[in-house]
Scaffold this motif. Structure first.
Motif, PDB file in Angstrom:
ATOM      1  N   SER A  68       0.798  -1.409   0.115  1.00  0.00           N
ATOM      2  CA  SER A  68      -0.213   0.157   0.033  1.00  0.00           C
ATOM      3  C   SER A  68       0.793   1.403  -0.122  1.00  0.00           C
ATOM      4  O   SER A  68       0.431   2.163  -0.478  1.00  0.00           O
ATOM      5  CB  SER A  68      -0.761   0.073   1.218  1.00  0.00           C
ATOM      6  N   ALA A  69       1.987   1.319   0.612  1.00  0.00           N
ATOM      7  CA  ALA A  69       2.951   2.251   0.793  1.00  0.00           C
ATOM      8  C   ALA A  69       3.717   2.582  -0.432  1.00  0.00           C
ATOM      9  O   ALA A  69       4.166   3.753  -0.872  1.00  0.00           O
ATOM     10  CB  ALA A  69       3.894   2.221   1.944  1.00  0.00           C
ATOM     11  N   THR A  70       3.953   1.798  -1.351  1.00  0.00           N
ATOM     12  CA  THR A  70       4.806   1.916  -2.376  1.00  0.00           C
ATOM     13  C   THR A  70       3.950   1.916  -3.803  1.00  0.00           C
ATOM     14  O   THR A  70       3.128   1.241  -4.002  1.00  0.00           O
ATOM     15  CB  THR A  70       5.938   0.608  -2.415  1.00  0.00           C
ATOM     16  N   SER A  71       4.737   2.696  -4.506  1.00  0.00           N
ATOM     17  CA  SER A  71       4.120   2.597  -5.806  1.00  0.00           C
ATOM     18  C   SER A  71       4.962   2.343  -7.043  1.00  0.00           C
ATOM     19  O   SER A  71       6.003   2.948  -6.694  1.00  0.00           O
ATOM     20  CB  SER A  71       3.387   4.180  -6.074  1.00  0.00           C
ATOM     21  N   PRO A 121      20.549   0.518   0.331  1.00  0.00           N
ATOM     22  CA  PRO A 121      20.247   1.601   1.312  1.00  0.00           C
ATOM     23  C   PRO A 121      19.346   2.833   1.108  1.00  0.00           C
ATOM     24  O   PRO A 121      18.284   3.187   1.834  1.00  0.00           O
ATOM     25  CB  PRO A 121      21.707   2.182   1.965  1.00  0.00           C
ATOM     26  N   ALA A 122      19.325   3.260  -0.092  1.00  0.00           N
ATOM     27  CA  ALA A 122      18.515   4.557  -0.523  1.00  0.00           C
ATOM     28  C   ALA A 122      17.314   3.911  -0.606  1.00  0.00           C
ATOM     29  O   ALA A 122      16.027   4.528  -0.557  1.00  0.00           O
ATOM     30  CB  ALA A 122      19.118   4.978  -1.779  1.00  0.00           C
ATOM     31  N   PHE A 123      16.797   2.537  -1.387  1.00  0.00           N
ATOM     32  CA  PHE A 123      15.721   1.986  -1.539  1.00  0.00           C
ATOM     33  C   PHE A 123      15.152   1.805  -0.056  1.00  0.00           C
ATOM     34  O   PHE A 123      13.882   2.264   0.177  1.00  0.00           O
ATOM     35  CB  PHE A 123      15.877   0.880  -2.264  1.00  0.00           C
ATOM     36  N   VAL A 124      15.870   1.144   0.661  1.00  0.00           N
ATOM     37  CA  VAL A 124      14.940   0.856   2.157  1.00  0.00           C
ATOM     38  C   VAL A 124      14.830   2.018   2.734  1.00  0.00           C
ATOM     39  O   VAL A 124      13.403   2.138   3.251  1.00  0.00           O
ATOM     40  CB  VAL A 124      15.950   0.134   2.941  1.00  0.00           C
ATOM     41  N   ASN A 125      15.583   3.199   2.744  1.00  0.00           N
ATOM     42  CA  ASN A 125      15.341   4.425   3.552  1.00  0.00           C
ATOM     43  C   ASN A 125      14.163   5.166   2.861  1.00  0.00           C
ATOM     44  O   ASN A 125      12.974   5.513   3.493  1.00  0.00           O
ATOM     45  CB  ASN A 125      16.237   5.485   3.180  1.00  0.00           C
ATOM     46  N   GLY A 126      13.867   5.006   1.435  1.00  0.00           N
ATOM     47  CA  GLY A 126      12.996   5.474   0.577  1.00  0.00           C
ATOM     48  C   GLY A 126      11.530   4.991   1.198  1.00  0.00           C
ATOM     49  O   GLY A 126      10.415   5.500   1.259  1.00  0.00           O
ATOM     50  N   VAL A 127      11.679   3.623   1.226  1.00  0.00           N
ATOM     51  CA  VAL A 127      10.242   2.896   1.362  1.00  0.00           C
ATOM     52  C   VAL A 127       9.783   2.984   2.857  1.00  0.00           C
ATOM     53  O   VAL A 127       8.584   3.270   3.295  1.00  0.00           O
ATOM     54  CB  VAL A 127      10.448   1.325   1.069  1.00  0.00           C
ATOM     55  N   LEU A 128      10.795   3.208   3.789  1.00  0.00           N
ATOM     56  CA  LEU A 128      10.485   3.126   5.312  1.00  0.00           C
ATOM     57  C   LEU A 128      10.182   4.716   5.586  1.00  0.00           C
ATOM     58  O   LEU A 128       9.447   4.914   6.664  1.00  0.00           O
ATOM     59  CB  LEU A 128      11.650   2.769   6.129  1.00  0.00           C
ATOM     60  N   ALA A 129      10.673   5.597   4.753  1.00  0.00           N
ATOM     61  CA  ALA A 129      10.245   7.099   4.878  1.00  0.00           C
ATOM     62  C   ALA A 129       8.814   7.190   5.046  1.00  0.00           C
ATOM     63  O   ALA A 129       8.061   8.104   5.723  1.00  0.00           O
ATOM     64  CB  ALA A 129      10.964   8.058   4.078  1.00  0.00           C
TER      65      ALA A 129
END
Length: 133
Positions: A68-71, A121-129
């Protein structure tokens, strides 16, 4: 064992979900905590198992929240390492009141640096943001 090392061990056990059926995971838990490169105290092994089991119980809800959070991304398209890290962090953010959101995200990024690919790291950070809002 400190919390970061425990989290790393939980990540490694949780990663096995991608390659084993739910029925096989009880045996995987046992193997992980007894026949591992790491020597675990009984207390550490119990903590790893307990947290893993809590996360595993919530996996359908966690995956639904991630999707739901990721597009443009869903759990089926994500790299297995990144997905496992995100699942662990989302569990900590949504269900574990003892872990502040910022700590969960920071620890997830550190795991991504250690176990993921260059962009992890950037991907994980972006999703978790998206879960920090």
């Amino acid at each position: 064992m400190n919390r970061s090392l425990l989290r790393e061990q939980i990540f490694m056990l949780l990663f096995r979900v991608e390659f084993n059926s739910i029925e096989e995971m009880a045996e995987q838990e046992e193997l992980f905590t007894t026949v591992s490169d790491e020597e675990f105290s009984k207390k550490d092994a119990d903590q790893i198992r307990e947290k893993y089991e809590k996360i595993a119980e919530k996996l359908p809800e966690i995956d639904e929240a991630i999707n739901s959070a990721t597009s443009g991304w869903d759990t089926k398209r994500m790299a297995k390492v990144d997905l496992t890290i995100i699942r662990l962090a989302v569990y900590e953010i949504k269900y574990d009141d003892s872990v502040p959101t910022g700590v969960a995200i920071n620890e997830a990024v550190e795991l991504a640096k250690k176990f993921g690919q260059d962009g992890s790291p950037a991907f994980v950070n972006g999703v978790l943001a998206k879960f920090a809002q």
